[in-house]
Design an enzyme around this catalytic site. Structure first.
Site, short mmCIF file in Angstrom:
data_model
loop_
_atom_site.label_atom_id
_atom_site.label_comp_id
_atom_site.label_asym_id
_atom_site.label_seq_id
_atom_site.Cartn_x
_atom_site.Cartn_y
_atom_site.Cartn_z
N ASN A 13 -17.41 -38.77 32.89
CA ASN A 13 -15.98 -38.24 32.81
C ASN A 13 -15.21 -39.40 32.90
O ASN A 13 -14.19 -39.76 32.08
CB ASN A 13 -15.73 -37.20 33.72
CG ASN A 13 -16.03 -35.98 33.28
OD1 ASN A 13 -15.66 -35.32 32.43
ND2 ASN A 13 -17.33 -35.32 33.80
N HIS A 108 -14.09 -29.18 37.69
CA HIS A 108 -15.27 -28.67 38.35
C HIS A 108 -16.15 -27.79 37.46
O HIS A 108 -15.44 -27.04 36.64
CB HIS A 108 -14.73 -27.49 39.44
CG HIS A 108 -15.44 -26.52 40.19
ND1 HIS A 108 -16.56 -27.20 41.26
CD2 HIS A 108 -15.98 -25.34 39.99
CE1 HIS A 108 -17.35 -26.34 41.69
NE2 HIS A 108 -17.12 -25.28 40.95
N THR A 140 -5.90 -28.72 46.00
CA THR A 140 -5.16 -28.62 47.24
C THR A 140 -6.32 -28.75 48.37
O THR A 140 -7.39 -28.88 48.05
CB THR A 140 -4.23 -27.56 47.12
OG1 THR A 140 -5.49 -26.26 46.88
CG2 THR A 140 -3.48 -27.27 46.00
N GLU A 142 -7.74 -26.25 49.76
CA GLU A 142 -8.60 -25.32 49.51
C GLU A 142 -9.78 -25.63 48.48
O GLU A 142 -9.32 -26.06 47.41
CB GLU A 142 -8.07 -24.12 48.97
CG GLU A 142 -9.04 -22.85 48.71
CD GLU A 142 -8.40 -21.46 48.30
OE1 GLU A 142 -9.18 -20.79 47.80
OE2 GLU A 142 -7.07 -21.66 48.06
#
Ligand code: GRF
Length: 214
Positions: A13, A108, A140, A142
């Site tokens: 990537n 992800h 963030t 989370e």
């Protein structure tokens, strides 16, 4: 726009982002690459492109917080406008996320909110899903839970295993990460209190379908 990229491994990537910058598809340049692992292939991509790179080995730090502070210090001189996590396999703490929130993206390998965490492709296969994919999202505190920006769907074929699926998903990642980076670098993409916005419009909960943009 100065872009910093954090990696832990192959860096495919990263390479897609470097190529998109040099082809003029992203209004920015990769100014610095950091890896938490020495000797990985991604560092060679940075070297070949003449991009400054450094290893910050997490094993040298007593805590996640100490490691994250070292990352923040390493990034400071390049004054990144955008920080991109590209296969960076460390869980980040508020020490790192705080200073960069709103200009921190991750990719992800699942269609979020499905399958946060590891082994996403095997989990999609085990569940009998018809499709897998990948999602670019703002980071963030989370884990894998920040607002999605854009996703690419990949149909699951009957003969697929986790490796064959991962290869096809990665090929799509190399399209959607530069797309999201360019949205950010051109000032179209932002994180607000209502979530991610493109051109001022709040994005759907799962992000935008890349098929509408590529
Ligand atoms: C990608 O599949 C990405 O979704 C995940 O880690 C992988 C990194 O691959 N977070 P590479 O190092 O960019 O080749």
């Amino acid at each position: 726009m100065n872009i910093a990229v954090l990696i832990s491994g192959a860096g495919s990537n990263l390479k897609a982002l470097i190529d998109a910058c040099s082809d003029g598809h992203i209004d920015g340049r990769v100014a610095l690459v950091l890896s938490n692992r020495p000797g990985v292939e991604g560092l060679r991509h940075a070297d070949s492109a003449g991009i400054a790179n450094r290893v910050i080995d997490h094993r040298a730090y007593a805590s996640r917080e100490a490691f994250d502070c070292a990352l923040v210090d390493a990034l400071a001189p390049c004054k990144p406008d955008l920080v991109i996590l590209a296969g960076f396999m460390r869980i980040l703490t508020p020490e790192f996320i705080g200073p960069f929130e709103g200009r921190l993206l991750n990719i992800h390998p699942s269609l979020l909110p499905k399958y946060p965490g590891l082994n996403t492709h095997q989990r999609a296969l085990d569940a009998g899903d018809a499709e897998a994919g990948s999602t670019v999202h703002f980071v963030t505190e989370e884990l894998d839970g920040g607002p999605p920006v854009v996703f690419a769907r990949v149909p699951i074929d009957p003969g697929d295993d986790a490796d064959s699926l991962a290869r096809r998903v990665q090929a799509r990642e190399h399209q959607i990460y530069p797309l999201a980076a360019q949205w950010y670098c051109s000032g179209r993409l932002a994180l607000t209190n209502d979530g991610a916005r493109l051109d001022g419009r709040v994005l759907p909960a799962g992000g935008l379908d890349a098929d509408d943009y590529l």
